[in-house]
Design an enzyme around this catalytic site. Structure first.
Site, PDB file in Angstrom:
ATOM      1  N   ASN A 197      44.334  39.795  31.391  1.00 43.13           N
ATOM      2  CA  ASN A 197      45.942  39.661  31.232  1.00 43.13           C
ATOM      3  C   ASN A 197      46.165  38.777  30.136  1.00 43.13           C
ATOM      4  OD1 ASN A 197      48.521  39.035  31.837  1.00 43.13           O
ATOM      5  ND2 ASN A 197      48.280  37.440  33.534  1.00 43.13           N
ATOM      6  N   LYS A 240      49.093  37.953  28.876  1.00 41.10           N
ATOM      7  CA  LYS A 240      50.195  37.090  28.821  1.00 41.10           C
ATOM      8  C   LYS A 240      51.190  37.241  27.782  1.00 41.10           C
ATOM      9  CE  LYS A 240      47.733  34.172  32.360  1.00 41.10           C
ATOM     10  NZ  LYS A 240      47.693  33.026  33.027  1.00 41.10           N
ATOM     11  N   HIS A 267      52.586  38.414  39.645  1.00 40.27           N
ATOM     12  CA  HIS A 267      51.769  37.332  39.130  1.00 40.27           C
ATOM     13  C   HIS A 267      52.373  36.036  39.346  1.00 40.27           C
ATOM     14  CE1 HIS A 267      49.989  34.866  36.222  1.00 40.27           C
ATOM     15  NE2 HIS A 267      48.848  35.537  36.359  1.00 40.27           N
ATOM     16  N   GLU A 307      52.911  33.539  37.665  1.00 38.24           N
ATOM     17  CA  GLU A 307      53.953  32.995  36.566  1.00 38.24           C
ATOM     18  C   GLU A 307      55.353  33.718  36.797  1.00 38.24           C
ATOM     19  OE1 GLU A 307      51.507  33.445  33.359  1.00 38.24           O
ATOM     20  OE2 GLU A 307      50.045  31.951  34.059  1.00 38.24           O
ATOM     21  N   GLU A 365      44.661  34.871  43.231  1.00 38.62           N
ATOM     22  CA  GLU A 365      44.762  34.035  42.038  1.00 38.62           C
ATOM     23  C   GLU A 365      45.363  32.679  42.634  1.00 38.62           C
ATOM     24  OE1 GLU A 365      44.602  35.828  37.903  1.00 38.62           O
ATOM     25  OE2 GLU A 365      46.693  36.155  38.622  1.00 38.62           O
ATOM     26  N   GLY A 382      44.679  28.783  34.357  1.00 40.09           N
ATOM     27  CA  GLY A 382      44.998  27.947  33.058  1.00 40.09           C
ATOM     28  C   GLY A 382      44.617  26.541  33.177  1.00 40.09           C
ATOM     29  N   SER A 430      40.916  30.793  35.952  1.00 41.91           N
ATOM     30  CA  SER A 430      40.009  30.071  34.737  1.00 41.91           C
ATOM     31  C   SER A 430      38.550  30.815  34.854  1.00 41.91           C
ATOM     32  CB  SER A 430      39.814  28.764  35.262  1.00 41.91           C
ATOM     33  OG  SER A 430      40.948  28.003  35.087  1.00 41.91           O
TER      34      SER A 430
END
Ligand code: PGA
Length: 252
Positions: free
Chosen positions: A8, A10, A91, A93, A168, A174, A214
């Site tokens: 991904n 992003k 996701h 985010e 996730e 991140g 990560s």
């Protein structure tokens, strides 16, 4: 089932960088894995031209309507037209930065499945939710939001359409913090049991469950070796073709 190694990107890599990445992606010596890349929508077409055959592409987000006055949005048909087969849905985010709700996630899932694309539904708890002992409650709420609507259940159960799930944990995205293989197995077990309860075994494609948060070349092998982990969804470490390939190679 081949392990899925998904990247991904992003909001990284415009069309030119995406083309360079695709040209550098040598996949000849990889073990049997399914590679899927999620570039920004604007880079899909350039990446499609540059990647070797056999590498699948996906879009990071879609709108649930087919067309209309939705400035800035992308429809499922546009995604397909650009050569993508997969779509990330929900996701963290999208949920936490853009305020996407479970209800919107369910509408996107339905649009993706109706278009015969493969949704990768992302679920995961925040650090606060984990500390409050709410892991199971949060994961099941996010999963039930797409398994409860009758249309979605029937597309998945009777239509036998393919879907992928990604666990996730928000605190691991991140941040450099990674769930342990045991954490991943626990969360994947919760999700797998619910999938079985709601979809049953018959007429359904098995739903692979990926771990994301990560993942790096140094920890991917251990995570993919964990029980019930069917692949990985990689953010930062998928931006460089060498590290993405190193992760794919770490499949035992
Ligand atoms: P990360 O992102 O690997 O950079 O933690 C994972 C993701 O958001 O899918």
């Amino acid at each position: 089932m081949r392990p899925i190694i998904a990247g991904n990107w992003k909001m990284h890599h415009g069309p030119e960088e995406a083309a360079r990445f695709g040209e550098a992606l040598g996949i000849a010596d990889l073990p049997p894995v399914e590679l899927v890349l999620f570039p920004p929508a604007i880079s899909l077409a350039a990446l499609r031209k540059a990647v070797p055959e056999g590498v699948a592409l996906g879009c990071q987000n879609v709108h649930w309507e087919d067309r209309g006055a939705f400035t800035g949005e992308t429809s499922v048909e546009m995604v397909r037209g650009a050569g993508a087969e997969f779509v990330l849905v929900g996701h963290s985010e999208r949920r936490h930065v853009f305020g996407e709700t479970d209800d919107q996630v369910a509408k996107k899932m339905a649009a993706v499945l109706r278009a015969d694309l493969v949704p990768v539904l992302c679920v995961g708890e925040t650090l606060g939710e984990r500390r409050d002992g709410r892991l199971e409650e949060v994961l099941l709420r996010q999963l039930d939001a797409v398994l409860d609507p009758p249309e979605l259940r029937s597309l998945l159960r009777d239509g036998g359409q393919r879907m992928v799930l990604a666990y996730e944990p928000v605190w691991a995205i991140g941040t450099g913090e990674t769930a342990t293989p045991a954490d991943a197995t626990e969360a994947h077990g919760i999700l797998a049991r619910r999938l079985l309860e709601r979809l049953g075994k018959e007429g359904t494609n098995p739903v692979p469950i990926l771990y994301g948060g990560s993942v790096k070349p140094g920890n991917a092998g251990e995570l993919m070796g964990a029980d019930r982990v069917d692949g990985v969804l990689v953010g930062g470490a998928s931006l460089d073709s060498k590290s993405f390939l190193a992760i794919a190679r770490s499949v035992a």
